[in-house]
Design an enzyme around this catalytic site. Structure first.
Site, mmCIF file in Angstrom:
data_model
loop_
_atom_site.group_PDB
_atom_site.id
_atom_site.type_symbol
_atom_site.label_atom_id
_atom_site.label_comp_id
_atom_site.label_asym_id
_atom_site.label_seq_id
_atom_site.Cartn_x
_atom_site.Cartn_y
_atom_site.Cartn_z
ATOM 1 N N ALA A 88 0.833 -1.201 0.000
ATOM 2 C CA ALA A 88 0.000 0.000 0.000
ATOM 3 C C ALA A 88 0.866 1.248 0.000
ATOM 4 C CB ALA A 88 -0.927 -0.001 1.209
ATOM 5 N N SER A 133 -7.800 1.560 7.650
ATOM 6 C CA SER A 133 -7.188 0.390 8.253
ATOM 7 C C SER A 133 -8.115 -0.076 9.364
ATOM 8 C CB SER A 133 -5.810 0.733 8.822
ATOM 9 O OG SER A 133 -5.289 -0.335 9.598
ATOM 10 N N ARG A 134 -7.939 -1.305 9.806
ATOM 11 C CA ARG A 134 -8.703 -1.758 10.977
ATOM 12 C C ARG A 134 -8.185 -1.095 12.248
ATOM 13 N NH1 ARG A 134 -9.284 -8.128 9.209
ATOM 14 N NH2 ARG A 134 -11.348 -7.933 8.265
ATOM 15 N N HIS A 193 -9.222 -10.199 0.626
ATOM 16 C CA HIS A 193 -9.626 -9.485 -0.593
ATOM 17 C C HIS A 193 -11.119 -9.599 -0.871
ATOM 18 C CE1 HIS A 193 -5.337 -9.449 -2.552
ATOM 19 N NE2 HIS A 193 -5.436 -8.687 -1.485
ATOM 20 N N LYS A 228 -3.114 -8.796 -6.066
ATOM 21 C CA LYS A 228 -3.059 -10.210 -6.381
ATOM 22 C C LYS A 228 -2.332 -10.933 -5.257
ATOM 23 C CE LYS A 228 0.098 -8.377 -8.169
ATOM 24 N NZ LYS A 228 0.887 -7.331 -7.436
ATOM 25 N N ASP A 253 1.354 -16.026 -3.225
ATOM 26 C CA ASP A 253 2.119 -14.787 -3.133
ATOM 27 C C ASP A 253 3.077 -14.605 -4.301
ATOM 28 O OD1 ASP A 253 2.979 -12.546 -0.975
ATOM 29 O OD2 ASP A 253 1.468 -13.881 -0.131
#
Length: 348
Positions: free
Chosen positions: A17, A37-38, A80, A98, A179
């Site tokens: 990010a 954000s959380r 996601h 992704k 990943d």
């Protein structure tokens, strides 16, 4: 959108990010207006770092911010489906990192939501937007190396990653395949489409995720792709495409290359490098520009990163995981939810 800029929201505050936001703020027609954000503290710190006017401690607050045109979802891929789905349902366009989702079932759900709400949706497969990768696909399409016979690509990191790391956590979709392996698979399918046959083998961690995976994809044309990803050894991240008349090599960093080398019988090798307007290889600006171009054109998906291609890659990743025995919490074989085993839900 305004006449001068596309307004971005950033969902999550991790390393990718930060890299994407750093590139966005350099684009004159992009404006980063909000981050979520959380953790409200994390959102505020991120906002201060990049001069973002609004910081939210919940994803929902960002999704419902009507001054945001498009949200970049940068959570770990296990989140996601939830994060991108929330934004689509609230009427935001979405660029989602992704691997697009954990499995094709979740990916199909996001595509259905985008179409239901008439929203733009794109996987952040920056490789597809890279000028040299686009040059490579054009060379192949123009017949520079004849009919494609083989593709080879690798992506490995040295590690070691401790058991608590997200890359080894099944709950976060850990493992080399989602990943790192998403890049070799996407590279092969960019050139050859969805494979007709898949074989794979892997070394699994004690937690049940893949530490390294090798896969061979095959097509009815006779083409083969040999692909490798690893969390236990740094590979050269090289790739090559071999055809009936020649070969194109990417000597390093195949998913963000700085040069291609075309080899053809009877000719000197021909090197291709980025043009003056392309900028540095390690930039996420190319995919940001493509999103903004598509939004201004009123498109609901990008021709460079079409949703059908994203779904095809997810089907391949699901098939590889089924063959190597990697299953995430709540999944049955093939990426289906556990409820499928009892007939509560039709298979995806």
């Amino acid at each position: 959108m305004t006449a001068d800029s596309v307004r971005w929201g950033i969902l999550a505050t991790g390393g990718i990010a930060a890299s994407f936001t750093a590139d966005l703020v350099d684009l004159p027609d992009a404006e980063v207006v909000a981050v979520a954000s959380r953790s409200e503290d994390s959102a505020r710190a991120f906002a201060e770092r990049f001069g973002i006017p609004r910081a939210y401690g919940t994803w929902d607050a960002l999704a419902r911010d009507t001054d945001v045109d498009v949200v970049y979802v940068a959570t770990p891929h296990a989140a996601h489906r939830a994060a991108a789905g929330l934004c689509l349902e609230a009427g935001r366009d979405v660029l989602c990192e992704k691997a697009f989702t954990l499995n094709v079932r979740e990916a199909e759900e996001l595509v259905a939501l985008a179409r239901q709400h008439d929203r733009f949706l794109m996987e952040a497969m920056w490789m597809y937007c890279n000028p040299l990768i686009r040059r490579l696909t054009a060379l192949v399409a123009d017949g520079a190396i004849g009919e494609v016979r083989g593709v080879r690509a690798d992506f490995g990191l040295a590690g070691p990653f401790p058991p608590a790391h997200r890359l080894r956590d099944p709950a976060q979709g850990g493992g080399a395949l989602l990943d790192l392996g998403v890049y070799p698979v996407s590279f092969a399918q960019l050139l050859l489409g969805e494979p007709d046959g898949i074989t794979a083998s892997a070394v699994l961690s004690d937690e049940g995720v893949d530490l390294q995976t090798g896969a061979v994809l095959s097509w009815e044309s006779g083409a083969l792709a040999t692909l490798h990803c690893s969390l236990v050894g740094a590979t050269g991240t090289t790739a090559s495409v071999t055809g009936s008349l020649g070969r194109i090599d990417i000597p390093e960093g195949f998913f963000h290359p700085e040069r291609l080398v075309l080899h053809r019988a009877g000719r000197d090798p021909e090197e291709f490098v980025p043009g003056p307007a392309d900028g540095p290889r390690s930039t996420l600006k190319h995919e940001a520009r493509e999103v903004m171009r598509a939004l201004r054109a009123g498109e609901k998906e990008s021709p460079l990163v079409p949703l059908a291609g994203t779904l095809a890659v997810m089907r391949t990743l699901d098939a590889v995981r089924e063959r190597i025995g990697v299953r995430y919490p709540g999944e049955a074989p093939g990426g289906r939810p556990e409820a499928d085993l009892t007939g509560d839900r039709a298979p995806a």
